[in-house]
Design a protein around this motif. Structure first.
Motif, PDB file in Angstrom:
ATOM      1  N   PHE A 199       0.857  -1.197   0.000  1.00 29.26           N
ATOM      2  CA  PHE A 199       0.000   0.000   0.000  1.00 29.26           C
ATOM      3  C   PHE A 199       0.885   1.236   0.000  1.00 29.26           C
ATOM      4  O   PHE A 199       1.891   1.282   0.711  1.00 29.26           O
ATOM      5  N   SER A 240       0.683   5.245   0.801  1.00 30.48           N
ATOM      6  CA  SER A 240      -0.115   6.422   1.179  1.00 30.48           C
ATOM      7  C   SER A 240       0.874   7.544   1.474  1.00 30.48           C
ATOM      8  O   SER A 240       1.666   7.461   2.406  1.00 30.48           O
ATOM      9  N   ALA A 257       1.983  -4.917   3.145  1.00 29.62           N
ATOM     10  CA  ALA A 257       0.991  -5.562   4.009  1.00 29.62           C
ATOM     11  C   ALA A 257       1.096  -7.080   3.899  1.00 29.62           C
ATOM     12  O   ALA A 257       0.855  -7.790   4.863  1.00 29.62           O
ATOM     13  N   GLU A 260      -0.304  -9.168  15.528  1.00 30.10           N
ATOM     14  CA  GLU A 260      -0.754  -7.896  16.078  1.00 30.10           C
ATOM     15  C   GLU A 260      -1.328  -6.978  14.994  1.00 30.10           C
ATOM     16  O   GLU A 260      -1.219  -7.263  13.797  1.00 30.10           O
ATOM     17  N   THR A 262      -6.149  -8.730   7.632  1.00 32.74           N
ATOM     18  CA  THR A 262      -7.307  -8.355   6.822  1.00 32.74           C
ATOM     19  C   THR A 262      -6.939  -8.301   5.340  1.00 32.74           C
ATOM     20  O   THR A 262      -7.717  -8.722   4.483  1.00 32.74           O
ATOM     21  N   THR A 263      -5.745  -7.809   5.057  1.00 34.67           N
ATOM     22  CA  THR A 263      -5.300  -7.762   3.659  1.00 34.67           C
ATOM     23  C   THR A 263      -5.276  -9.174   3.073  1.00 34.67           C
ATOM     24  O   THR A 263      -5.742  -9.402   1.949  1.00 34.67           O
TER      25      THR A 263
HETATM   26  N1  LIG Z   1      -6.232   0.749   2.065  1.00 41.54           N
HETATM   27  C1  LIG Z   1      -5.048   0.911   2.656  1.00 41.54           C
HETATM   28  N2  LIG Z   1      -4.270   1.996   2.408  1.00 41.54           N
HETATM   29  C2  LIG Z   1      -3.062   2.159   3.009  1.00 41.54           C
HETATM   30  N3  LIG Z   1      -2.539   1.268   3.882  1.00 41.54           N
HETATM   31  C3  LIG Z   1      -3.260   0.187   4.172  1.00 41.54           C
HETATM   32  C4  LIG Z   1      -4.554  -0.056   3.590  1.00 41.54           C
HETATM   33  N4  LIG Z   1      -5.031  -1.235   4.071  1.00 41.54           N
HETATM   34  C5  LIG Z   1      -4.086  -1.695   4.914  1.00 41.54           C
HETATM   35  N5  LIG Z   1      -3.030  -0.859   4.977  1.00 41.54           N
HETATM   36  C6  LIG Z   1      -1.815  -1.058   5.786  1.00 41.54           C
HETATM   37  O1  LIG Z   1      -1.355  -2.378   5.587  1.00 41.54           O
HETATM   38  C7  LIG Z   1      -0.952  -2.965   6.805  1.00 41.54           C
HETATM   39  C8  LIG Z   1      -1.768  -4.208   7.072  1.00 41.54           C
HETATM   40  O2  LIG Z   1      -3.111  -3.821   7.319  1.00 41.54           O
HETATM   41  P1  LIG Z   1      -4.240  -4.881   7.676  1.00 41.54           P
HETATM   42  O3  LIG Z   1      -5.508  -4.149   7.794  1.00 41.54           O
HETATM   43  O4  LIG Z   1      -4.190  -6.019   6.723  1.00 41.54           O
HETATM   44  O5  LIG Z   1      -3.739  -5.389   9.118  1.00 41.54           O
HETATM   45  P2  LIG Z   1      -4.494  -6.268  10.205  1.00 41.54           P
HETATM   46  O6  LIG Z   1      -3.530  -7.336  10.621  1.00 41.54           O
HETATM   47  O7  LIG Z   1      -5.820  -6.693   9.703  1.00 41.54           O
HETATM   48  O8  LIG Z   1      -4.657  -5.257  11.429  1.00 41.54           O
HETATM   49  P3  LIG Z   1      -5.841  -5.159  12.524  1.00 41.54           P
HETATM   50  O9  LIG Z   1      -5.563  -6.234  13.533  1.00 41.54           O
HETATM   51  O10 LIG Z   1      -5.657  -3.797  13.107  1.00 41.54           O
HETATM   52  O11 LIG Z   1      -7.150  -5.332  11.843  1.00 41.54           O
HETATM   53  C9  LIG Z   1      -1.110  -1.882   7.858  1.00 41.54           C
HETATM   54  O12 LIG Z   1       0.144  -1.265   8.046  1.00 41.54           O
HETATM   55  C10 LIG Z   1      -2.113  -0.935   7.251  1.00 41.54           C
HETATM   56  O13 LIG Z   1      -1.888   0.382   7.713  1.00 41.54           O
END
Ligand SMILES: Nc1ncnc2c1ncn2[C@@H]1O[C@H](COP(=O)(O)OP(=O)(O)OP(=O)(O)O)[C@@H](O)[C@H]1O
Ligand SMILES: [Mg+2]
Length: 286
Positions: A15, A17, A24, A43, A49-50
């Motif tokens: 990603f 930004s 991710a 964590e 989620t990705t």
């Molecule tokens: N649409 C997006 N734009 C920019 N960065 C993103 C986006 N989606 C995810 N990220 C980044 O990618 C990384 C992984 O995000 P992800 O949501 O998959 O983590 P997660 O393990 O599900 O976290 P959580 O436990 O908080 O839900 C993070 O650093 C997040 O900030």
């Protein structure tokens, strides 16, 4: 013989930004077997989620492949209030994706909601009831694979185990395969057949639930386990470092009390140390 339902190879998703680049998912490979529950733990921000969104077809990876035999995919979200239209009745939410809209009532009954609740609007239901609506909606398209993205994290503790039992019953009845995402090992260990431990977009360790819980190998897994409250098992005391150093190797190296020189410079590929038990850590080579 276990049937591979989904095979993921070298999945990468970045990603951007502003100036910030986040990997991710970073070269993630694994297999998912039909009928199993694979728990994904790590964590916040580690990429759970990705991964789930890529597997559910909601997000395209930059690189890598997903080979699947699944006929349908669904995702159940963490926050049931944000994932439904507040102006629709429960029945119409569930009926939306159905060919035969009359099936909605049957699905609602299946997940334990009454006829009376079908005419309610989302704000009239509890989080747990609404999560049942989300599950009914997911079942409507007859998927054989469901990504459960923290499905109980937003619920009261008293409601969590009810939703978990519902998911388990449905899995047994319909031979569903789950990717069950949670930051909480204490929840995952009860529902998952196998567990994947992720850190900064990479798989640190993966194995059968009992092996991950009883014989964890990766320092990050051991660290996570040391934080899970358990009155029965003797726990390892595990203190991590917090060094502000760059790593081109293992993403956990800056925090790892056992790191070697090479952990900061070389990436460690995953090794099979026992049947179905893979670990990405140079400690396993000693
Ligand atoms: N649409 C997006 N734009 C920019 N960065 C993103 C986006 N989606 C995810 N990220 C980044 O990618 C990384 C992984 O995000 P992800 O949501 O998959 O983590 P997660 O393990 O599900 O976290 P959580 O436990 O908080 O839900 C993070 O650093 C997040 O900030
Ligand atoms: Mg998430």
């Amino acid at each position: 013989m276990k049937e591979v339902l989904i095979e993921v190879s070298n999945l990468t998703r970045t990603f951007h930004s502003g100036d910030k680049i986040t990997k991710a998912l970073d070269d993630v490979s694994f297999k998912l077997y039909r009928g199993e529950t694979l728990g994904v733990v790590g964590e916040s921000g580690c990429g759970k989620t990705t991964l789930g969104r890529c597997l559910a077809g909601l997000l395209k990876p930059d690189e890598g492949t997903i080979v699947t035999k699944a006929n349908g995919y669904q995702i159940i979200f963490q926050d049931p209030y944000n994932s439904v239209d507040p102006y629709w009745t429960v029945e119409s939410i569930v009926a939306e994706g159905l060919k035969n809209r009359k099936e909605a009532v049957g699905l609602l009954e299946k997940v334990g909601l009454s006829r009376q609740e079908k005419n309610s609007y989302p704000h009239e239901l509890s989080g747990g009831q609404l999560q049942r609506v989300g599950i009914a909606r997911a079942l409507g398209t007859n998927p054989d694979f469901i990504v459960c993205d923290e499905p109980v994290s937003a619920l009261d503790v008293s409601y969590q185990s009810k939703i978990i039992s519902l998911l388990e019953d449905l899995q047994r009845e319909q031979n569903l395969t789950y990717l069950f995402i949670s930051h909480d090992l204490a929840v995952v260990r009860h529902i998952a057949d196998r567990i994947m431990i992720m850190y900064k977009g990479q798989i640190m360790e993966m194995g059968k639930t009992e092996d991950i819980i009883n014989d964890p190998v990766h320092p990050y897994t051991r660290f996570l386990l040391s934080a899970v409250p358990s009155p029965f098992e003797e726990k390892e005391e595990f203190t991590v470092r917090n060094d502000r150093i760059e790593t081109g190797g293992c993403p956990f190296a800056p925090r790892c009390p056992y790191r070697k020189e090479r952990c900061l410079s070389e990436r460690c590929s995953s090794r099979e140390i026992a049947e179905e038990h893979q670990v990405a850590c140079f400690l396993t080579e000693e």
